[in-house]
Design a protein around this motif. Structure first.
Motif, PDB file in Angstrom:
ATOM      1  N   GLU A 105       0.821  -1.212   0.000  1.00 41.41           N
ATOM      2  CA  GLU A 105       0.000   0.000   0.000  1.00 41.41           C
ATOM      3  C   GLU A 105       0.855   1.263   0.000  1.00 41.41           C
ATOM      4  O   GLU A 105       0.444   2.309  -0.502  1.00 41.41           O
ATOM      5  CB  GLU A 105      -0.917   0.028   1.222  1.00 41.41           C
ATOM      6  CG  GLU A 105      -2.050  -0.950   1.181  1.00 41.41           C
ATOM      7  CD  GLU A 105      -2.801  -1.036   2.504  1.00 41.41           C
ATOM      8  OE1 GLU A 105      -2.541  -0.218   3.412  1.00 41.41           O
ATOM      9  OE2 GLU A 105      -3.646  -1.941   2.619  1.00 41.41           O
ATOM     10  N   ASN A 106       2.042   1.171   0.573  1.00 43.10           N
ATOM     11  CA  ASN A 106       2.938   2.330   0.667  1.00 43.10           C
ATOM     12  C   ASN A 106       4.020   2.338  -0.408  1.00 43.10           C
ATOM     13  O   ASN A 106       5.052   2.993  -0.256  1.00 43.10           O
ATOM     14  CB  ASN A 106       3.561   2.396   2.063  1.00 43.10           C
ATOM     15  CG  ASN A 106       2.542   2.814   3.099  1.00 43.10           C
ATOM     16  OD1 ASN A 106       2.156   3.969   3.160  1.00 43.10           O
ATOM     17  ND2 ASN A 106       2.070   1.863   3.889  1.00 43.10           N
ATOM     18  N   ASN A 107       3.788   1.611  -1.487  1.00 44.23           N
ATOM     19  CA  ASN A 107       4.674   1.597  -2.663  1.00 44.23           C
ATOM     20  C   ASN A 107       6.116   1.219  -2.352  1.00 44.23           C
ATOM     21  O   ASN A 107       7.039   1.711  -3.001  1.00 44.23           O
ATOM     22  CB  ASN A 107       4.626   2.944  -3.383  1.00 44.23           C
ATOM     23  CG  ASN A 107       3.258   3.243  -3.942  1.00 44.23           C
ATOM     24  OD1 ASN A 107       2.558   2.343  -4.398  1.00 44.23           O
ATOM     25  ND2 ASN A 107       2.854   4.498  -3.879  1.00 44.23           N
ATOM     26  N   VAL A 108       6.316   0.366  -1.379  1.00 45.00           N
ATOM     27  CA  VAL A 108       7.670  -0.074  -1.043  1.00 45.00           C
ATOM     28  C   VAL A 108       8.318  -0.845  -2.198  1.00 45.00           C
ATOM     29  O   VAL A 108       9.518  -0.683  -2.439  1.00 45.00           O
ATOM     30  CB  VAL A 108       7.667  -0.898   0.272  1.00 45.00           C
ATOM     31  CG1 VAL A 108       8.988  -1.592   0.495  1.00 45.00           C
ATOM     32  CG2 VAL A 108       7.346   0.022   1.441  1.00 45.00           C
ATOM     33  N   PRO A 109       7.571  -1.653  -2.984  1.00 43.40           N
ATOM     34  CA  PRO A 109       8.215  -2.377  -4.089  1.00 43.40           C
ATOM     35  C   PRO A 109       8.874  -1.475  -5.133  1.00 43.40           C
ATOM     36  O   PRO A 109       9.746  -1.915  -5.869  1.00 43.40           O
ATOM     37  CB  PRO A 109       7.071  -3.185  -4.715  1.00 43.40           C
ATOM     38  CG  PRO A 109       6.099  -3.368  -3.608  1.00 43.40           C
ATOM     39  CD  PRO A 109       6.185  -2.095  -2.807  1.00 43.40           C
ATOM     40  N   SER A 110       8.475  -0.205  -5.200  1.00 40.04           N
ATOM     41  CA  SER A 110       9.070   0.709  -6.184  1.00 40.04           C
ATOM     42  C   SER A 110      10.265   1.477  -5.623  1.00 40.04           C
ATOM     43  O   SER A 110      10.889   2.266  -6.326  1.00 40.04           O
ATOM     44  CB  SER A 110       8.006   1.697  -6.679  1.00 40.04           C
ATOM     45  OG  SER A 110       7.572   2.512  -5.611  1.00 40.04           O
ATOM     46  N   LYS A 114      17.579   0.357   0.291  1.00 39.27           N
ATOM     47  CA  LYS A 114      17.947   1.205   1.440  1.00 39.27           C
ATOM     48  C   LYS A 114      16.761   2.069   1.885  1.00 39.27           C
ATOM     49  O   LYS A 114      16.455   2.150   3.069  1.00 39.27           O
ATOM     50  CB  LYS A 114      19.130   2.088   1.053  1.00 39.27           C
ATOM     51  CG  LYS A 114      19.589   3.030   2.137  1.00 39.27           C
ATOM     52  CD  LYS A 114      20.748   3.881   1.653  1.00 39.27           C
ATOM     53  CE  LYS A 114      21.139   4.894   2.684  1.00 39.27           C
ATOM     54  NZ  LYS A 114      22.192   5.799   2.206  1.00 39.27           N
ATOM     55  N   ASP A 115      16.086   2.699   0.932  1.00 37.96           N
ATOM     56  CA  ASP A 115      14.940   3.557   1.255  1.00 37.96           C
ATOM     57  C   ASP A 115      13.774   2.745   1.797  1.00 37.96           C
ATOM     58  O   ASP A 115      13.088   3.170   2.726  1.00 37.96           O
ATOM     59  CB  ASP A 115      14.497   4.336   0.018  1.00 37.96           C
ATOM     60  CG  ASP A 115      15.560   5.314  -0.463  1.00 37.96           C
ATOM     61  OD1 ASP A 115      16.361   5.769   0.382  1.00 37.96           O
ATOM     62  OD2 ASP A 115      15.600   5.611  -1.671  1.00 37.96           O
ATOM     63  N   ALA A 116      13.549   1.566   1.220  1.00 36.86           N
ATOM     64  CA  ALA A 116      12.453   0.697   1.662  1.00 36.86           C
ATOM     65  C   ALA A 116      12.680   0.243   3.104  1.00 36.86           C
ATOM     66  O   ALA A 116      11.747   0.248   3.916  1.00 36.86           O
ATOM     67  CB  ALA A 116      12.330  -0.502   0.736  1.00 36.86           C
ATOM     68  N   MET A 117      13.895  -0.147   3.420  1.00 35.84           N
ATOM     69  CA  MET A 117      14.219  -0.607   4.779  1.00 35.84           C
ATOM     70  C   MET A 117      14.066   0.549   5.775  1.00 35.84           C
ATOM     71  O   MET A 117      13.497   0.368   6.850  1.00 35.84           O
ATOM     72  CB  MET A 117      15.638  -1.169   4.840  1.00 35.84           C
ATOM     73  CG  MET A 117      15.835  -2.439   4.048  1.00 35.84           C
ATOM     74  SD  MET A 117      14.890  -3.819   4.671  1.00 35.84           S
ATOM     75  CE  MET A 117      15.897  -4.301   6.041  1.00 35.84           C
ATOM     76  N   LYS A 118      14.553   1.715   5.404  1.00 35.66           N
ATOM     77  CA  LYS A 118      14.468   2.869   6.300  1.00 35.66           C
ATOM     78  C   LYS A 118      13.009   3.224   6.573  1.00 35.66           C
ATOM     79  O   LYS A 118      12.621   3.438   7.725  1.00 35.66           O
ATOM     80  CB  LYS A 118      15.197   4.065   5.677  1.00 35.66           C
ATOM     81  CG  LYS A 118      15.252   5.276   6.570  1.00 35.66           C
ATOM     82  CD  LYS A 118      16.076   6.382   5.942  1.00 35.66           C
ATOM     83  CE  LYS A 118      16.138   7.578   6.860  1.00 35.66           C
ATOM     84  NZ  LYS A 118      16.942   8.662   6.282  1.00 35.66           N
ATOM     85  N   PHE A 119      12.188   3.251   5.539  1.00 41.16           N
ATOM     86  CA  PHE A 119      10.774   3.572   5.710  1.00 41.16           C
ATOM     87  C   PHE A 119      10.073   2.517   6.562  1.00 41.16           C
ATOM     88  O   PHE A 119       9.374   2.830   7.519  1.00 41.16           O
ATOM     89  CB  PHE A 119      10.079   3.672   4.338  1.00 41.16           C
ATOM     90  CG  PHE A 119       8.581   3.656   4.453  1.00 41.16           C
ATOM     91  CD1 PHE A 119       7.899   4.785   4.885  1.00 41.16           C
ATOM     92  CD2 PHE A 119       7.854   2.514   4.169  1.00 41.16           C
ATOM     93  CE1 PHE A 119       6.519   4.777   5.011  1.00 41.16           C
ATOM     94  CE2 PHE A 119       6.474   2.491   4.293  1.00 41.16           C
ATOM     95  CZ  PHE A 119       5.810   3.625   4.715  1.00 41.16           C
ATOM     96  N   ALA A 120      10.273   1.253   6.207  1.00 40.17           N
ATOM     97  CA  ALA A 120       9.554   0.166   6.881  1.00 40.17           C
ATOM     98  C   ALA A 120       9.962   0.050   8.347  1.00 40.17           C
ATOM     99  O   ALA A 120       9.104  -0.134   9.221  1.00 40.17           O
ATOM    100  CB  ALA A 120       9.798  -1.148   6.160  1.00 40.17           C
ATOM    101  N   MET A 121      11.233   0.137   8.630  1.00 44.20           N
ATOM    102  CA  MET A 121      11.685   0.001  10.015  1.00 44.20           C
ATOM    103  C   MET A 121      11.171   1.160  10.875  1.00 44.20           C
ATOM    104  O   MET A 121      10.845   0.971  12.045  1.00 44.20           O
ATOM    105  CB  MET A 121      13.209  -0.086  10.097  1.00 44.20           C
ATOM    106  CG  MET A 121      13.773  -1.343   9.477  1.00 44.20           C
ATOM    107  SD  MET A 121      13.037  -2.831  10.161  1.00 44.20           S
ATOM    108  CE  MET A 121      13.712  -4.066   9.088  1.00 44.20           C
TER     109      MET A 121
END
Length: 142
Positions: A105-110, A114-121
């Motif tokens: 839902e938060n477009n993490v696959p795109s 590094k950015d995905a991990m920072k956002f998710a954590m």
């Protein structure tokens, strides 16, 4: 009532009830809270307080695995009781499906890894197991 206040209240009650295991577990948590206050000159945030419990849950799970390897039923039982006490203070963790849908839902696959991990954590801190989040992010980015 904050988590720290609840721990203090339950610690006092465990001492009165002569529940040594619960008192010992909560004493360790209180010690970690106090050490943090001394080291950082500030109280813990709610997420930091929960992370103390999550860290101890992880250690206890590792102790259970080790006790099973060496066949120590007494340690397995004690650590399972300790685990139940620790888990009673943490919120329900998200399961894999909930994590996956939140990330999608938060477009993490795109995002870049590094950015995905920072956002998710940051977003899922204290709400989901970090190892599971990391694994799902890596699967989504393949």
């Amino acid at each position: 009532m904050t988590l720290k206040e609840q721990v203090n209240k339950d610690f006092i009650q465990a001492r009165k009830d002569k529940d040594t295991l619960k008192a010992d577990v909560l004493r360790l948590i209180k010690t970690e809270y106090d050490s943090f206050l001394i080291d950082n000159k500030r109280d813990m945030t709610d997420a930091e307080q929960i992370n103390v419990f999550l860290k101890d849950i992880k250690k206890t799970n590792e102790a259970i695995v080790y006790a099973k390897q060496v066949g120590r039923e007494d340690l397995i039982e004690e650590n399972n009781n300790k685990l139940a006490i620790l888990e009673s203070y943490t919120p329900k963790m998200m399961d894999e499906d909930e994590i996956r849908s939140f990330l999608e839902e938060n477009n993490v696959p795109s995002m870049a890894l590094k950015d995905a991990m920072k956002f998710a954590m940051g977003a899922l801190n204290g709400k989901a197991d970090k190892a599971v989040v990391s694994q799902i992010i890596k699967e989504l980015l393949k």
